[in-house]
Design a protein around this motif. Structure first.
Motif, PDB file in Angstrom:
ATOM      1  N   UNK A  51       1.363  48.444  76.020  1.00 28.93           N
ATOM      2  CA  UNK A  51       0.627  47.181  75.859  1.00 28.93           C
ATOM      3  C   UNK A  51       1.032  46.136  76.897  1.00 28.93           C
ATOM      4  N   UNK A  52       0.058  45.341  77.296  1.00 30.78           N
ATOM      5  CA  UNK A  52       0.296  44.276  78.267  1.00 30.78           C
ATOM      6  C   UNK A  52       0.920  43.094  77.534  1.00 30.78           C
ATOM      7  N   UNK A  59       2.083  34.695  81.548  1.00 28.89           N
ATOM      8  CA  UNK A  59       1.701  33.784  82.625  1.00 28.89           C
ATOM      9  C   UNK A  59       2.917  33.385  83.458  1.00 28.89           C
ATOM     10  N   UNK A  60       4.039  33.114  82.784  1.00 28.59           N
ATOM     11  CA  UNK A  60       5.259  32.739  83.507  1.00 28.59           C
ATOM     12  C   UNK A  60       5.757  33.897  84.372  1.00 28.59           C
ATOM     13  N   UNK A  61       5.717  35.118  83.856  1.00 27.82           N
ATOM     14  CA  UNK A  61       6.143  36.291  84.639  1.00 27.82           C
ATOM     15  C   UNK A  61       5.269  36.455  85.879  1.00 27.82           C
ATOM     16  N   UNK A  62       3.968  36.247  85.706  1.00 30.45           N
ATOM     17  CA  UNK A  62       3.042  36.384  86.831  1.00 30.45           C
ATOM     18  C   UNK A  62       3.363  35.325  87.897  1.00 30.45           C
ATOM     19  N   UNK A  63       3.602  34.082  87.454  1.00 31.22           N
ATOM     20  CA  UNK A  63       3.933  33.007  88.384  1.00 31.22           C
ATOM     21  C   UNK A  63       5.222  33.318  89.140  1.00 31.22           C
ATOM     22  N   UNK A  64       6.256  33.808  88.430  1.00 35.66           N
ATOM     23  CA  UNK A  64       7.524  34.128  89.065  1.00 35.66           C
ATOM     24  C   UNK A  64       7.329  35.205  90.134  1.00 35.66           C
ATOM     25  N   UNK A  65       6.529  36.230  89.819  1.00 35.74           N
ATOM     26  CA  UNK A  65       6.291  37.322  90.767  1.00 35.74           C
ATOM     27  C   UNK A  65       5.581  36.804  92.012  1.00 35.74           C
ATOM     28  N   UNK A  66       4.594  35.942  91.818  1.00 41.21           N
ATOM     29  CA  UNK A  66       3.877  35.384  92.970  1.00 41.21           C
ATOM     30  C   UNK A  66       4.797  34.514  93.820  1.00 41.21           C
ATOM     31  N   UNK A  67       5.631  33.690  93.153  1.00 46.52           N
ATOM     32  CA  UNK A  67       6.562  32.820  93.868  1.00 46.52           C
ATOM     33  C   UNK A  67       7.550  33.654  94.685  1.00 46.52           C
TER      34      UNK A  67
END
Length: 157
Positions: A51-52, A59-67
């Motif tokens: 499961x996702x 959202x925070x994990x996605x932001x951290x990965x992009x940063x």
């Protein structure tokens, strides 16, 4: 008459074409719907297996990965192995010497062929042959002029 038959045939072929296009569109829509259903089934199976994450944490994990992707410094240094950097210098030196010797040998062979008298002899023979050909052509021209077969007097001057 024949006009009404022609227009009837045209109407029939036009109707067949429209019907054919409609059938094609229906089959296309069906295939598209089947692909969408298959994709949805795959997503559902994946969600059951792994499961996702959802909500704020996702959202925070996605932001951290992009940063992190934006701010990681990519090294401009190239990592060259020492074996390449400090290659056995005697091997490369020997290789360069062999290349130089080969070039020198070719140059000497070329000089020897050039200095050989056979080249001069061939040139001399060629010049003599050309001179004989010119003499023969002049003789033929003189002979045809004497017989009155030569070029007109306008060109003879």
């Amino acid at each position: 008459g024949t006009r009404t038959r022609d227009t009837d045939i045209k109407r029939d072929t036009e109707a067949e074409r429209v019907a054919s296009e409609e059938r094609w569109e229906e089959r296309r829509a069906q295939r598209k719907q089947e692909r969408r259903r298959a994709r949805d089934r795959e997503e559902q199976i994946l969600d059951e297996v792994a499961p996702k994450e959802t909500g704020r944490e996702a959202q925070l994990m996605k932001k951290r990965a992009q940063h992190q992707a934006r701010h990681t410094k990519q090294s401009l240094d190239v990592d060259i192995p020492d074996s390449e950097m400090y290659a056995n210098s005697t091997d490369s030196l020997n290789h360069l010497k062999r290349e130089r010797d080969t070039r020198e040998q070719r140059k000497q062979e070329y000089q020897a062929r050039r200095d050989d008298g056979s080249r001069d002899e061939r040139l001399k023979e060629h010049a003599e042959k050309e001179q004989r050909t010119i003499e023969a052509l002049k003789a033929m021209a003189e002979q045809s002029r004497a017989q009155g077969l030569g070029m007109s007097k306008k060109w003879a001057q």
